[in-house]
Design an enzyme around this catalytic site. Structure first.
Site, PDB file in Angstrom:
ATOM      1  N   GLU A 108     -41.012  -7.541  29.589  1.00  0.00           N
ATOM      2  CA  GLU A 108     -40.781  -8.891  30.122  1.00  0.00           C
ATOM      3  C   GLU A 108     -39.298  -9.175  29.923  1.00  0.00           C
ATOM      4  OE1 GLU A 108     -43.052 -10.534  31.575  1.00  0.00           O
ATOM      5  OE2 GLU A 108     -44.873  -9.571  30.852  1.00  0.00           O
ATOM      6  N   CYS A 131     -37.043 -17.494  30.209  1.00  0.00           N
ATOM      7  CA  CYS A 131     -36.769 -16.474  31.240  1.00  0.00           C
ATOM      8  C   CYS A 131     -37.212 -16.937  32.634  1.00  0.00           C
ATOM      9  CB  CYS A 131     -37.424 -15.155  30.857  1.00  0.00           C
ATOM     10  SG  CYS A 131     -39.146 -15.351  30.399  1.00  0.00           S
TER      11      CYS A 131
HETATM   12  P1  NAD Z   1     -30.118  -9.629  22.925  1.00  0.00           P
HETATM   13  O1  NAD Z   1     -30.378  -8.954  24.188  1.00  0.00           O
HETATM   14  O2  NAD Z   1     -29.270  -8.936  21.910  1.00  0.00           O
HETATM   15  O3  NAD Z   1     -31.497  -9.982  22.178  1.00  0.00           O
HETATM   16  C1  NAD Z   1     -32.644 -10.446  22.841  1.00  0.00           C
HETATM   17  C2  NAD Z   1     -33.827 -10.082  21.942  1.00  0.00           C
HETATM   18  O4  NAD Z   1     -33.956  -8.671  21.882  1.00  0.00           O
HETATM   19  C3  NAD Z   1     -33.630 -10.522  20.489  1.00  0.00           C
HETATM   20  O5  NAD Z   1     -34.869 -10.982  20.004  1.00  0.00           O
HETATM   21  C4  NAD Z   1     -33.205  -9.261  19.751  1.00  0.00           C
HETATM   22  O6  NAD Z   1     -33.644  -9.255  18.391  1.00  0.00           O
HETATM   23  C5  NAD Z   1     -33.908  -8.195  20.526  1.00  0.00           C
HETATM   24  N1  NAD Z   1     -33.200  -6.919  20.533  1.00  0.00           N
HETATM   25  C6  NAD Z   1     -31.899  -6.703  20.787  1.00  0.00           C
HETATM   26  N2  NAD Z   1     -31.612  -5.396  20.720  1.00  0.00           N
HETATM   27  C7  NAD Z   1     -32.775  -4.753  20.420  1.00  0.00           C
HETATM   28  C8  NAD Z   1     -33.139  -3.388  20.228  1.00  0.00           C
HETATM   29  N3  NAD Z   1     -32.257  -2.385  20.352  1.00  0.00           N
HETATM   30  N4  NAD Z   1     -34.435  -3.119  19.918  1.00  0.00           N
HETATM   31  C9  NAD Z   1     -35.353  -4.103  19.816  1.00  0.00           C
HETATM   32  N5  NAD Z   1     -35.071  -5.397  19.995  1.00  0.00           N
HETATM   33  C10 NAD Z   1     -33.793  -5.727  20.298  1.00  0.00           C
HETATM   34  O7  NAD Z   1     -29.426 -10.983  23.224  1.00  0.00           O
HETATM   35  P2  NAD Z   1     -29.459 -12.465  22.681  1.00  0.00           P
HETATM   36  O8  NAD Z   1     -28.048 -12.905  22.470  1.00  0.00           O
HETATM   37  O9  NAD Z   1     -30.403 -12.682  21.547  1.00  0.00           O
HETATM   38  O10 NAD Z   1     -30.034 -13.167  23.979  1.00  0.00           O
HETATM   39  C11 NAD Z   1     -29.229 -13.057  25.124  1.00  0.00           C
HETATM   40  C12 NAD Z   1     -29.964 -12.771  26.345  1.00  0.00           C
HETATM   41  O11 NAD Z   1     -31.234 -12.184  26.129  1.00  0.00           O
HETATM   42  C13 NAD Z   1     -30.256 -14.049  27.085  1.00  0.00           C
HETATM   43  O12 NAD Z   1     -29.160 -14.387  27.856  1.00  0.00           O
HETATM   44  C14 NAD Z   1     -31.440 -13.683  27.899  1.00  0.00           C
HETATM   45  O13 NAD Z   1     -31.017 -13.094  29.101  1.00  0.00           O
HETATM   46  C15 NAD Z   1     -32.132 -12.623  27.125  1.00  0.00           C
HETATM   47  N6  NAD Z   1     -33.382 -13.104  26.501  1.00  0.00           N
HETATM   48  C16 NAD Z   1     -34.474 -13.078  27.266  1.00  0.00           C
HETATM   49  C17 NAD Z   1     -35.648 -13.539  26.746  1.00  0.00           C
HETATM   50  C18 NAD Z   1     -36.902 -13.553  27.576  1.00  0.00           C
HETATM   51  O14 NAD Z   1     -37.807 -14.321  27.291  1.00  0.00           O
HETATM   52  N7  NAD Z   1     -37.021 -12.688  28.576  1.00  0.00           N
HETATM   53  C19 NAD Z   1     -35.696 -14.016  25.441  1.00  0.00           C
HETATM   54  C20 NAD Z   1     -34.529 -14.008  24.665  1.00  0.00           C
HETATM   55  C21 NAD Z   1     -33.364 -13.533  25.214  1.00  0.00           C
END
Ligand code: NAD
Length: 480
Positions: A254, A288
């Site tokens: 997702e 999202c």
């Molecule tokens: P991010 O991409 O670093 O993190 C998003 C989530 O993924 C966090 O919970 C993080 O702990 C997890 N994550 C990151 N790298 C990972 C890895 N290698 N393995 C497992 N989990 C990992 O970015 P962020 O600054 O926290 O959020 C930024 C962007 O992420 C937002 O702009 C949005 O686009 C997206 N996001 C989407 C959703 C969603 O519901 N689809 C939720 C949160 C963030």
């Protein structure tokens, strides 16, 4: 309740034990309304992960062999506890994530509905008998639990996103190791507590925290893990899908979205503006499926923008635990910096500011609900997911042109349209490339309906019968 509320000490939950990490390391948990540290989160090292892997490996045959009826009893027991504790769980979520307590308590109730629905649905994981052409031969198709799951959930819905993964996996008979977001750990731990209190056997659920990249690569590579479920950004989703491909492990992804909203000339403009503003600013836009790119027919653009800006300006921003707050802070300082950059860039490209456009002065990650008008495609915000309380408009006059614009990006999660015409409703639903479409409606999340995207927004569905399917494999038995 909020006067006496104390944020609970987070723990790891491994093999049925609530405990600190064996290495003793911790990460701070911050309150986004104040910037203050509210807890120290224990992190798991490799020895802790090995223990969690051993726990799910041992638990799998036991949980799989537990009848769907008994699995449902535990899920429904947890649902009852979540309802009793909803206000408390809401306060946990608001303290670590920022959203208004009314939203976070409602989400705890929603988790109860999710657990209950999947508990029921597990009893309908039907196979089938296929008629045979040879006499005396039976062709039977069974649905079986896929095996131990590694799940990764983000900070924006720290109860409901884990709840969907846990409810479907557990209902199907799969044990789980989940790594919720380190920034909002307490919410998922409350789900685990409810399941533990409802009698979930030890080791069936394990909750770990730590360095996301280290934990995901370690768990995904383990032969014990048979299925990966991730919610988060597209870039991380692609990375995890590559890791999963090495072991040919199925994934549910997702990922990001950039939802278009098409407001046709014949729409009920007041209703469209009210519904769309509520959907946009819920959870400060960190959703999202949040409506973002508003394509508004030229004849009604200004009326729509003015009504939407009115709703934005009327929203009271403040700490989520304070009564009357309509929108809380952004969940972390990264989002605040992103808002500044997106909006500065759009204004630099000629966008108008009809509401908000800046943050208030003071502590906490607050940003005013924002509407930018006539934003060109060349602005970053027209192409990258803003994940914050900002909506943008463009004008259109032709159906085919607006469909091209709406489908222009690699995302395909949610899309919305407003029109009074049944013909236009059907045509636009057919034409939009999205996993979920709201027509004169914006609430797309229910336990019984599929939730998921197409294109680079991911694959697989987390709600409805499709949600359970994601944790089942098909086994064909021919018996002569
Ligand atoms: P991010 O991409 O670093 O993190 C998003 C989530 O993924 C966090 O919970 C993080 O702990 C997890 N994550 C990151 N790298 C990972 C890895 N290698 N393995 C497992 N989990 C990992 O970015 P962020 O600054 O926290 O959020 C930024 C962007 O992420 C937002 O702009 C949005 O686009 C997206 N996001 C989407 C959703 C969603 O519901 N689809 C939720 C949160 C963030």
């Amino acid at each position: 309740m909020t006067d006496t509320f104390e944020y609970p000490q987070p723990r790891l939950f491994i093999a049925g034990a609530w405990r600190m990490g064996s290495g003793g390391d911790t990460l701070p948990v911050l309150n986004p309304a104040t910037g203050e540290t509210i807890a120290q989160l224990p992190v798991a090292n490799q020895a802790d992960l090995d223990e969690a892997l051993a726990a799910v490996e041992m638990a799998f045959p036991i949980w799989k062999a537990t009848s769907a009826y008994d699995r449902a009893k535990i899920l429904k027991g947890a649902a009852a506890l979540l309802r009793e504790r909803a206000r408390y769980i809401g306060a946990v979520t608001t303290s670590e994530q920022g959203k208004p307590i009314a939203e976070s308590s409602a989400e705890a109730f929603a988790c109860a509905d999710i657990f209950e629905w999947f508990g029921e649905e597990a009893r309908r994981a039907y196979g089938r008998i296929v008629p045979s052409k040879q006499p005396g031969v039976r062709h039977m198709v069974f649905k079986e639990a896929i095996g131990p799951v590694a799940a990764f959930s983000p900070w924006n819905f720290p109860t409901t996103i884990p709840a969907r993964k846990l409810a479907a996996a557990l209902a199907a008979g799969c044990p789980v190791i989940i790594k919720p977001a380190e920034e909002a750990p307490g919410s998922c731990l409350e789900l685990a507590r409810a399941l533990d209190d409802a009698g979930l056997p030890k080791g069936v659920l394990n909750v770990v925290f730590g360095q996301p990249a280290e934990i995901s690569s370690y768990l995904i590579a383990s032969p014990v893990i048979r299925k990966i479920s991730f919610t988060g950004s597209t870039v991380v989703g692609k990375h995890l899908a590559r890791l999963a491909a090495d072991g040919m492990k199925p994934t549910t992804m997702e990922l990001g979205g950039h939802a278009p909203v098409i407001v046709f000339e014949d729409a009920d403009i007041d209703k469209a503006a009210r519904m769309a503003a509520a959907a946009k600013f819920r959870n400060a836009g960190q959703i999202c499926i949040a409506p973002t790119r508003f394509y508004v027919h030229d004849a009604v653009h200004d009326a729509f923008a003015s009504a939407f800006a009115g709703h934005a300006a009327a929203l009271k921003i403040g700490p989520g635990l304070e009564a009357g707050t309509g929108m809380g802070p952004l969940a972390n300082a990264r989002r605040l910096a992103a808002m500044e950059q997106f909006i500065g860039d759009a204004v630099g490209h000629g966008a108008g500011v009809a509401a908000g456009g800046e943050g208030p002065v003071g502590a906490g990650n607050f940003w005013r609900p924002t509407l930018l008008t006539d934003v060109p495609d060349s602005a970053r915000i027209m192409n990258e997911e803003p994940f914050g309380p900002v909506a943008v408009t463009q004008r259109f006059s032709d159906f085919d042109e607006v469909v091209r614009q709406a489908n222009r990006l690699p995302y395909g999660l949610a899309a919305y349209a407003y029109t009074r015409s049944a013909r236009t409703s059907a045509d636009i639903a057919d034409a939009l490339e999205a996993g979920m479409i709201g027509i004169n409606f914006s609430v797309l999340t229910g336990p019984e309906t599929p939730f998921g995207g197409v294109k680079e927004s991911g694959h697989g569905s987390e709600g409805g019968i499709e949600g359970l399917e994601g944790y089942l494999v098909t086994k064909y038995v021919a018996q002569g």
